[in-house]
Scaffold this motif. Structure first.
Motif, short mmCIF file in Angstrom:
data_model
loop_
_atom_site.label_atom_id
_atom_site.label_comp_id
_atom_site.label_asym_id
_atom_site.label_seq_id
_atom_site.Cartn_x
_atom_site.Cartn_y
_atom_site.Cartn_z
N PRO A 180 0.81 -1.23 0.00
CA PRO A 180 0.00 0.00 0.00
C PRO A 180 0.84 1.27 0.00
O PRO A 180 0.42 2.29 -0.56
CB PRO A 180 -0.82 -0.13 1.29
N VAL A 181 2.02 1.22 0.61
CA VAL A 181 2.91 2.38 0.61
C VAL A 181 3.44 2.63 -0.79
O VAL A 181 3.38 3.76 -1.31
CB VAL A 181 4.08 2.16 1.59
N LEU A 182 3.93 1.58 -1.42
CA LEU A 182 4.49 1.73 -2.76
C LEU A 182 3.42 2.18 -3.76
O LEU A 182 3.67 3.03 -4.62
CB LEU A 182 5.11 0.41 -3.21
N ASP A 183 2.22 1.62 -3.61
CA ASP A 183 1.12 2.01 -4.50
C ASP A 183 0.73 3.48 -4.30
O ASP A 183 0.52 4.23 -5.26
CB ASP A 183 -0.10 1.12 -4.27
N ALA A 184 0.64 3.90 -3.05
CA ALA A 184 0.25 5.28 -2.75
C ALA A 184 1.26 6.27 -3.29
O ALA A 184 0.91 7.31 -3.85
CB ALA A 184 0.07 5.46 -1.24
N VAL A 185 2.53 5.93 -3.16
CA VAL A 185 3.59 6.83 -3.64
C VAL A 185 3.58 6.88 -5.17
O VAL A 185 3.68 7.96 -5.77
CB VAL A 185 4.96 6.36 -3.11
N ALA A 186 3.45 5.72 -5.80
CA ALA A 186 3.42 5.69 -7.27
C ALA A 186 2.25 6.50 -7.81
O ALA A 186 2.39 7.26 -8.78
CB ALA A 186 3.34 4.25 -7.75
N GLN A 187 1.08 6.36 -7.18
CA GLN A 187 -0.10 7.10 -7.63
C GLN A 187 0.09 8.60 -7.42
O GLN A 187 -0.32 9.42 -8.26
CB GLN A 187 -1.33 6.60 -6.88
N ALA A 188 0.72 8.97 -6.30
CA ALA A 188 0.92 10.39 -6.02
C ALA A 188 1.89 11.01 -7.03
O ALA A 188 1.66 12.13 -7.50
CB ALA A 188 1.47 10.57 -4.61
N ALA A 233 8.59 17.45 6.77
CA ALA A 233 9.10 16.22 6.16
C ALA A 233 8.67 16.23 4.69
O ALA A 233 7.66 16.86 4.32
CB ALA A 233 8.53 15.01 6.87
N SER A 234 9.43 15.55 3.83
CA SER A 234 9.11 15.60 2.41
C SER A 234 7.68 15.13 2.15
O SER A 234 7.17 14.23 2.82
CB SER A 234 10.10 14.74 1.61
N HIS A 235 7.05 15.76 1.19
CA HIS A 235 5.66 15.45 0.87
C HIS A 235 5.49 13.97 0.52
O HIS A 235 4.54 13.32 0.96
CB HIS A 235 5.20 16.33 -0.29
N ILE A 236 6.43 13.43 -0.25
CA ILE A 236 6.30 12.03 -0.67
C ILE A 236 6.46 11.09 0.51
O ILE A 236 5.79 10.05 0.59
CB ILE A 236 7.33 11.71 -1.80
N SER A 237 7.31 11.44 1.46
CA SER A 237 7.45 10.61 2.66
C SER A 237 6.20 10.69 3.53
O SER A 237 5.83 9.71 4.18
CB SER A 237 8.69 11.03 3.46
N GLN A 238 5.56 11.85 3.55
CA GLN A 238 4.30 11.96 4.30
C GLN A 238 3.22 11.07 3.69
O GLN A 238 2.44 10.42 4.41
CB GLN A 238 3.83 13.41 4.34
N ILE A 239 3.17 11.03 2.36
CA ILE A 239 2.22 10.13 1.69
C ILE A 239 2.52 8.69 2.07
O ILE A 239 1.62 7.89 2.36
CB ILE A 239 2.29 10.33 0.17
N ALA A 240 3.81 8.35 2.09
CA ALA A 240 4.22 6.99 2.46
C ALA A 240 3.84 6.68 3.90
O ALA A 240 3.35 5.59 4.22
CB ALA A 240 5.72 6.83 2.25
N ALA A 241 4.06 7.64 4.80
CA ALA A 241 3.73 7.44 6.21
C ALA A 241 2.24 7.26 6.41
O ALA A 241 1.80 6.40 7.19
CB ALA A 241 4.23 8.62 7.04
N ASP A 242 1.45 8.05 5.70
CA ASP A 242 0.00 7.96 5.78
C ASP A 242 -0.46 6.54 5.44
O ASP A 242 -1.26 5.93 6.15
CB ASP A 242 -0.62 8.97 4.82
N ALA A 243 0.11 5.98 4.37
CA ALA A 243 -0.27 4.63 3.95
C ALA A 243 0.29 3.58 4.92
O ALA A 243 -0.39 2.60 5.24
CB ALA A 243 0.25 4.36 2.54
#
Length: 386
Positions: free
Chosen positions: A47-55, A264-274
């Motif tokens: 789910p983390v990898l998918d969320a980051v790729a989609q973002a 924190a970097s936006h992409i890392s926040q997306i990863a953390a959220d997932a």
């Protein structure tokens, strides 16, 4: 050029320094097995990898967020705290950080003044002492007992802040709720504030992890709870975590974080959220448990080391005092002679022990590294008897 007095006497963390030595050897073409730190062989959760790729596909340009973190991310982290940790918190009481170390530095910075005493239980994660020293604080190092009792706590000198690590690195201890309640009663009596590092919350094999903040009025006491995606979700390189704290503490941490890293970097926040929505990574934990048990079995018949199966975490904590060899010398010679890196207990406040990260690489490499450690220790024991 003269280096400032406040940093000249400081040294790099022993954990990162040893890993750096391993990297240097590998860059020189040497083959080294690195047990000095724990770097998971698992990828980040799907789910983390998918969320980051989609973002990345959707947004293309990653914006700055508020220094404390994007509101939606903090709202979701608040839901995680309520569901998993039994803690009610608002988004204004959460700050997203570049990992646990930043959260630790910022919380200690805003909760103390130079000269204040900080209780740190040993063995300890080296960053606790190093950060306290950088801030001009006075660490009070206390041996962590098998069981925390009121009598044990009452014997500790008064301090401004107490740092608790639960589950504990490196011993694997998982504090019981009763132990946490003893600590709660003690800090309420003494007026100490508390920083609780719960980075390993999802890595408990035995026992049940309980958040300290769920046992008390954490706003009144002044409790900061630190979470990290690094170990719980095999996301070491993402450098993201968060802290829960009373809103005035979060506001002060925000003031400090702004000129250091901003958000924190936006992409890392997306990863953390997932990641923090994933719950306990059960497949990863099953794999870790099997590796833990395998490693402990290999050491079971070795006379010079006492290695118990930890109740949590990615490390083994081995007692080699019977070998009567200084553990710094043991680790140095092991790296030189056998090309295996371990962390001497001296770096974590307790000589006579070694810490081994057992989750890196494949099982064959794990077994080969253990074989080399045993061969090295056996050879030293035989030479000592001559």
């Amino acid at each position: 050029m003269k280096i400032s007095d406040r940093i000249a006497s400081s040294r790099p963390l022993a954990t990162t320094a040893m890993h750096g030595r391993v990297e240097t050897l590998r860059n020189q073409g040497e083959s080294v097995i690195d047990f000095s730190i724990a770097i998971s062989h698992f990828p980040a959760p799907k789910p983390v990898l998918d969320a980051v790729a989609q973002a990345v596909e959707r947004e293309r340009t990653m914006p700055y967020t508020a220094v404390v973190g994007a509101l939606q991310v903090r709202e979701h982290l608040g839901e995680k705290l309520r569901k998993e940790n039994e803690i009610e918190a608002g988004s204004e009481e959460i700050i997203v950080t570049c990992g646990a170390k930043q959260a630790l530095y910022e919380s200690l910075y805003v909760m103390t003044d130079p000269g204040d005493a900080v209780v740190i239980f040993k063995p300890h994660w080296p960053a606790y002492v190093a950060t306290a020293q950088l801030l001009g604080l006075s660490p009070i190092l206390v041996d962590l007992p098998e069981q925390v009792t009121p009598a044990f706590l009452d014997a500790i000198a008064p301090a401004k802040v107490v740092i608790i690590n639960n589950p504990h690195n490196p011993t694997g201890k998982v504090f019981t709720r009763a132990e946490l309640e003893h600590i709660r009663d003690w800090v309420e009596r003494t007026g100490a504030q508390v920083i609780v590092d719960e980075s390993y919350e999802h890595l408990a094999f035995e026992g049940r992890h309980t958040s300290f903040a769920a046992t008390c009025d954490w706003r009144k006491i002044g409790v900061v709870t630190i979470f990290s995606a690094s170990q719980s979700y095999a996301m070491m390189g993402w450098r993201v975590g968060f802290a829960l704290a009373p809103k005035e503490v979060v506001s002060a941490m925000e003031t400090l974080q702004g000129p250091i890293t901003a958000a924190a970097s936006h992409i890392s926040q997306i990863a953390a959220d997932a990641a923090f929505a994933c719950g306990t990574p059960r497949a990863m934990m099953d794999d870790y448990r099997a590796r833990r048990d395998l490693a402990v079995r290999h050491f079971a018949e070795v006379p010079w080391i006492d290695m118990h199966a930890p109740a949590s975490g990615p490390y083994l904590w081995g007692d080699i005092r019977s070998l009567t060899m200084e553990t710094v010398a043991f680790s140095e010679r092991l790296l030189e002679d056998k090309r295996v890196a371990v962390m001497p207990g001296d770096a974590l406040g307790v000589p006579g022990y070694i810490r081994l990260g057992y989750i890196s690489d494949d099982v064959a490499t794990l077994e080969e590294g253990i074989r080399r450690i045993i061969a090295f220790g056996d050879g030293y024991a035989r030479a000592k008897q001559r």
